[in-house]
Design a protein around this motif. Structure first.
Motif, mmCIF file in Angstrom:
data_model
loop_
_atom_site.group_PDB
_atom_site.id
_atom_site.type_symbol
_atom_site.label_atom_id
_atom_site.label_comp_id
_atom_site.label_asym_id
_atom_site.label_seq_id
_atom_site.Cartn_x
_atom_site.Cartn_y
_atom_site.Cartn_z
ATOM 1 N N ASP A 226 0.868 -1.171 -0.087
ATOM 2 C CA ASP A 226 -0.102 -0.113 0.046
ATOM 3 C C ASP A 226 0.685 1.275 0.128
ATOM 4 O O ASP A 226 0.279 2.515 -0.506
ATOM 5 N N TRP A 227 1.992 1.196 0.613
ATOM 6 C CA TRP A 227 3.029 2.357 0.930
ATOM 7 C C TRP A 227 4.363 1.940 0.259
ATOM 8 O O TRP A 227 4.663 0.733 0.407
ATOM 9 N N PHE B 241 6.321 7.792 4.387
ATOM 10 C CA PHE B 241 5.908 6.832 3.507
ATOM 11 C C PHE B 241 5.135 7.666 2.415
ATOM 12 O O PHE B 241 4.817 8.973 2.940
ATOM 13 N N ALA B 242 4.763 7.207 1.433
ATOM 14 C CA ALA B 242 3.820 7.720 0.539
ATOM 15 C C ALA B 242 2.964 6.704 -0.091
ATOM 16 O O ALA B 242 3.285 5.396 -0.180
ATOM 17 N N GLU B 243 1.835 6.904 -0.404
ATOM 18 C CA GLU B 243 0.638 6.005 -0.762
ATOM 19 C C GLU B 243 1.163 5.507 -2.121
ATOM 20 O O GLU B 243 1.464 6.177 -3.126
ATOM 21 N N ASN B 244 1.068 4.317 -2.243
ATOM 22 C CA ASN B 244 1.436 3.529 -3.719
ATOM 23 C C ASN B 244 0.231 3.816 -4.540
ATOM 24 O O ASN B 244 -1.044 3.975 -3.959
#
Lengths: 230, 230
Positions: A107-108, A131-134
């Motif tokens: 997810d991230w 983190f960044a959202e995928n």
């Protein structure tokens, strides 16, 4: 490879002439050149589905993360590492008559991934990972305005409230079916040879008995075949 | 297993009667039931060292994380997942005449690891992972007041300034030797079949030529054998 090509050309079955995209395996999201975030997906279920669809005559494109499972035979294989690479491979592989998203996509990703190995600073200071959202591959394809596959199948790996979570996921993503299972460690499903799934469609939730991943794959391939004939 | 036991009992060589501990492979640090942090160590170099030491007659205890490499033959094998499990296995395996710490142990674990799968909350909010420092297995054993192995060998996987970083690491940890290498992706060493190492001791830094991991293992085993005879 030549043998496989001949096999594919000679192969007959209800899915002959149908192009089906499958994603499988985990993704690896880099932290630095030596570390990454992974998940316990072995790729066994996705591989079994690819083999089952190929056996029914489909032209299968298999987009896989770094999975332990042996690769399926007689299909086109695209190897990727991260979620973003997987989305790119999926977009390149489309159009398709059906798409099955069996990969356990992270997810991230780590937004602050480093080009050199993160070292202990000797002061006991801990690293901070941002983190960044995928990209959401299932939702992206399910919600395509043009060129959407006629049948989009997602997977939901849950650890509690399987049917409720998976039903909500199907509506949120706007895919056609969700194949949901309980991946709590005590079930032994993740990394194991058996699976116990609930298939959610616009007809509601259908619980399949616990059986081998190969059996789940064959039944799912048969249902995909039926749906594509309708 | 009986055959291996017989082999070990019959085996002769300069290390006969010497007990040597080796750690190898990556560690996996759980984030939640399905996700973990890993590193790209294949366990190939540690496995080769275990085989080389066993071939010289040593009694080898091999403590390994979840590595891809086939396990060494004719040695005692202890399988672990996390850094903390590895330290526990090492402490259980001691005392030993020598210890070789070839594992790529995670410096940090996720302090906030979750018992259930972390889910996207649908609001775009990202997870926060809090880290805690893992035990330093090499330093712990190097600095033992009683029962320290006579020879402690550490490894240093660096991506830049290899000799300077590894020399500082040797002094900080207080081990006897450091086997250092450059694991930058462009070297192809991590996951590959060759290695190019610099061995740091109180005699300074000795650069070995690039060679197969089996050759590195044999040369290192021979030097360990010489050191244990002195």
């Amino acid at each position: 490879e030549i043998v496989e090509g001949v096999e594919a050309a000679l192969r007959d079955g209800p899915l002959k002439g149908k192009r089906i995209l499958i994603t499988s395996g985990p993704t690896h999201e880099p932290i630095d050149p030596v570390r990454y975030i992974a998940n316990r997906s072995s790729g066994a279920q996705g591989t079994a589905i690819a083999n089952a669809l190929a056996a029914l005559g489909a032209d299968v494109v298999f987009v896989t993360g770094p999975a332990d499972a042996a690769r399926p035979r007689g299909v086109e294989i695209v190897e990727v590492q991260s979620a973003r690479e997987m989305l790119e491979a999926v977009e390149t592989a489309l159009p398709a008559d059906a798409a099955v998203f069996a990969a356990a996509v992270a997810d991230w990703r780590v937004a602050s991934a480093s080009d050199s190995k993160i070292k202990k600073d000797g002061m006991g200071k801990l690293p901070v990972l941002e983190f960044a959202e995928n990209p959401d591959i299932l939702a992206t394809v399910s919600q395509m305005k043009a060129g959407r596959p006629g049948l989009v199948v997602g997977f939901a790996a849950e650890t509690d409230d399987v049917v409720a979570h998976a039903t909500a996921k199907r509506e949120r993503k706007q895919c056609d079916w969700i194949v949901a299972n309980d991946v709590s460690p005590e079930t032994g499903i993740m990394g194991g040879s058996e699976n116990q799934v609930v298939v959610i469609s616009d007809q509601g939730a259908e619980a399949w008995p616990r059986m081998g991943k190969d059996q789940v794959a064959k039944r799912l391939a048969a249902e995909i075949s039926t749906a594509l004939q309708e």
